[in-house]
Design a protein around this motif. Sequence first.
Motif, short mmCIF file in Angstrom:
data_model
loop_
_atom_site.label_atom_id
_atom_site.label_comp_id
_atom_site.label_asym_id
_atom_site.label_seq_id
_atom_site.Cartn_x
_atom_site.Cartn_y
_atom_site.Cartn_z
N PHE B 45 69.46 85.55 126.26
CA PHE B 45 68.39 84.84 125.56
C PHE B 45 67.52 83.97 126.45
O PHE B 45 66.50 83.45 126.01
CB PHE B 45 68.99 83.98 124.44
N GLY B 46 67.91 83.78 127.73
CA GLY B 46 67.17 82.86 128.59
C GLY B 46 65.72 83.27 128.81
O GLY B 46 64.81 82.45 128.68
N GLY B 47 65.52 84.53 129.16
CA GLY B 47 64.15 84.96 129.47
C GLY B 47 63.22 84.87 128.27
O GLY B 47 62.11 84.35 128.38
N GLY B 48 63.67 85.36 127.12
CA GLY B 48 62.82 85.33 125.94
C GLY B 48 62.58 83.91 125.45
O GLY B 48 61.51 83.62 124.88
N THR B 49 63.57 83.01 125.65
CA THR B 49 63.37 81.63 125.23
C THR B 49 62.29 80.96 126.07
O THR B 49 61.40 80.28 125.53
CB THR B 49 64.69 80.85 125.36
N VAL B 50 62.33 81.16 127.38
CA VAL B 50 61.30 80.56 128.23
C VAL B 50 59.93 81.14 127.86
O VAL B 50 58.93 80.42 127.78
CB VAL B 50 61.63 80.79 129.71
N ARG B 51 59.88 82.46 127.63
CA ARG B 51 58.61 83.07 127.20
C ARG B 51 58.09 82.40 125.92
O ARG B 51 56.92 82.02 125.83
CB ARG B 51 58.81 84.56 126.96
N ASP B 52 59.00 82.24 124.92
CA ASP B 52 58.55 81.64 123.66
C ASP B 52 58.11 80.20 123.85
O ASP B 52 57.15 79.75 123.22
CB ASP B 52 59.67 81.72 122.62
N LEU B 53 58.81 79.45 124.74
CA LEU B 53 58.39 78.08 125.00
C LEU B 53 57.01 78.05 125.65
O LEU B 53 56.15 77.26 125.28
CB LEU B 53 59.40 77.37 125.91
N LEU B 54 56.79 78.92 126.66
CA LEU B 54 55.51 78.91 127.36
C LEU B 54 54.36 79.31 126.44
O LEU B 54 53.26 78.79 126.54
CB LEU B 54 55.56 79.86 128.57
N LEU B 55 54.64 80.25 125.53
CA LEU B 55 53.60 80.70 124.60
C LEU B 55 53.54 79.87 123.33
O LEU B 55 52.67 80.07 122.49
CB LEU B 55 53.84 82.17 124.21
N ASP B 56 54.46 78.91 123.19
CA ASP B 56 54.54 78.08 121.98
C ASP B 56 54.78 78.91 120.74
O ASP B 56 54.15 78.66 119.69
CB ASP B 56 53.27 77.23 121.83
N ARG B 57 55.64 79.90 120.82
CA ARG B 57 56.00 80.70 119.65
C ARG B 57 57.23 80.08 118.98
O ARG B 57 58.25 79.87 119.63
CB ARG B 57 56.35 82.14 120.04
N ARG B 58 57.14 79.80 117.71
CA ARG B 58 58.27 79.32 116.95
C ARG B 58 58.32 80.07 115.65
O ARG B 58 57.26 80.37 115.10
CB ARG B 58 58.18 77.81 116.66
N PRO B 59 59.49 80.32 115.06
CA PRO B 59 60.80 80.04 115.65
C PRO B 59 61.08 80.92 116.86
O PRO B 59 60.51 82.00 116.98
CB PRO B 59 61.76 80.36 114.50
N LEU B 60 61.94 80.45 117.75
CA LEU B 60 62.36 81.25 118.89
C LEU B 60 62.92 82.58 118.40
O LEU B 60 63.44 82.67 117.29
CB LEU B 60 63.42 80.50 119.68
N PHE B 61 62.86 83.60 119.26
CA PHE B 61 63.18 84.95 118.77
C PHE B 61 64.62 85.06 118.30
O PHE B 61 64.90 85.82 117.38
CB PHE B 61 62.84 86.00 119.85
N TRP B 62 65.53 84.28 118.88
CA TRP B 62 66.93 84.39 118.46
C TRP B 62 67.21 83.48 117.28
O TRP B 62 68.30 83.55 116.70
CB TRP B 62 67.89 84.11 119.61
N ILE B 63 66.27 82.60 116.91
CA ILE B 63 66.41 81.84 115.67
C ILE B 63 65.80 82.67 114.54
O ILE B 63 66.34 82.73 113.44
CB ILE B 63 65.76 80.45 115.80
N GLU B 64 64.69 83.35 114.83
CA GLU B 64 64.06 84.22 113.83
C GLU B 64 65.00 85.38 113.48
O GLU B 64 65.13 85.75 112.32
CB GLU B 64 62.74 84.75 114.37
#
Lengths: 210, 210, 210
Positions: B45-64
Amino acid sequence: MQLSSLLIAIEVGGVVAFATSGLIEAMRKRMDAVGVFSVAFVSAFGGGTVRDLLLDRRPLFWIEHEAYLWLVLAMALTAPAWLPMALRETGARLMHVADALGLGLFAIAGTSIAQASGMSPLVSALMGATTAIVGGVARDVLCNEVPQVYHDHRPYAVCALAGSAAYLGLAAAGAGAQWASAAGVAVATGSRLAAVALGWRLPRWHPRRP
Amino acid sequence: MQLSSLLIAIEVGGVVAFATSGLIEAMRKRMDAVGVFSVAFVSAFGGGTVRDLLLDRRPLFWIEHEAYLWLVLAMALTAPAWLPMALRETGARLMHVADALGLGLFAIAGTSIAQASGMSPLVSALMGATTAIVGGVARDVLCNEVPQVYHDHRPYAVCALAGSAAYLGLAAAGAGAQWASAAGVAVATGSRLAAVALGWRLPRWHPRRP
Amino acid sequence: MQLSSLLIAIEVGGVVAFATSGLIEAMRKRMDAVGVFSVAFVSAFGGGTVRDLLLDRRPLFWIEHEAYLWLVLAMALTAPAWLPMALRETGARLMHVADALGLGLFAIAGTSIAQASGMSPLVSALMGATTAIVGGVARDVLCNEVPQVYHDHRPYAVCALAGSAAYLGLAAAGAGAQWASAAGVAVATGSRLAAVALGWRLPRWHPRRP
């Protein structure tokens, strides 16, 4: 979102406990003043900052409560006066108690904040564990060590998760926030202290050499 | 934003591949149970979490998609049963294949998500590479090693960028999402496997001793 | 929020200075091409990215100004041509000057951006120091070293904080943005260069062995 005064009390306790553990670590490493301050800040605020980033909570908890910053600043400034004395008198026990207290307090703070943000129980428990252990992991990475939490074979994150589960279970059963919080902190901190005192060990996760 | 079912299939594949690589690494390091679980989560989940943080996407993909969490949890819980056997039978090749598959799948997932967020081609390709390599880098940093990706002199990030370029080029040329995705994954994973099998090497970036 | 042209000039200078320092470090470590590019990017953009994440500013500064990305890409691509020559001729001094310049420029950029986001003076100064030092810390962590800033016993973060304080003080006293910025950069960069040249040392933060 305003934190309730219960949550503020829990957070202040966690900040003081983890800042103390960071100050002890940094002094042991013979870091200079800036290193000591940085490690104290990272230990005290790292976990909650990552939690707030993951949950997209703004302002960050230490920007909302700027007094936390001044508190850690004052602790670090005065550390040469009180910390060596404290260390001499109580040895490594102070470190373990500070660390276990911070673990329990931050686990419950993180879990309840995540739950209030509408997260599921699994995600809330993970956010509690994140809040509780990221500060210590970042501290160890900055000091160029394998994070203790990953290789000392003593329960640590497991204690945070147990405390979060106790909190979530009691809250779901209708207990008041203060009782659920107290029980959660007691489970997390108590199980961590027991693990250190009694030498509980986690299983290695590899039954035989592959 | 809802992920299309194509993207979900790609992401599940990447999560399984990188969780496997994290489990192999952590077992080699003889970590305890918590370390093994943490490294599996960070790798997956590390890579996708950083991507979501940088793009300001919420909820994070593993929370969605909370099922991803349960999937990795189940993989880590059952790892002592299936992983040593898999390792004995196929040796280090399993690690390379899992890693190359995760690389290609996450590169395309990250690139297409960034593009859908309105990012330029350069930024989209960088987000794809970030999604593909941050998990592995964080895993290595946690294990206190220089990230392999930076010093093994084999193409890795370059393969992710080549796959992203193939995806972006085909999509810009009007190819359907499923064909562009398949080609992008094939280019990234295929070039990585070829690089390992054939010993391709990256140039060192310093022509002579300064 | 649009950056003023003054701020853009300051940021471009900081990006060039830190990218140069990252390129020097990575070449010294004999990294391959991908390692060199990654370390240059992390050094140049790491601090500002963390600042933007903490302040919740989007788009990130290097996505808003994509030219910064192309600039660092061009620097890294051409580095084998100009960097060894520069290193041979000026030795380690180039590294120190680039680093000190980046420190001052990013400290003032971070402080003014945080202040414009409504942060208090303490938080603004911390954001300036974050912008100035996170890139270098991440670079050192990636290279598997204890961050220099924490153990070389030379003032570094302190210089950034002094520059931020000068900027904030002059701005509060009614000085124009360009004068306050120039004075802040001069204080931060000048005090860092003086510290290196004259061997100023920070106190260790532990008066006696505990």
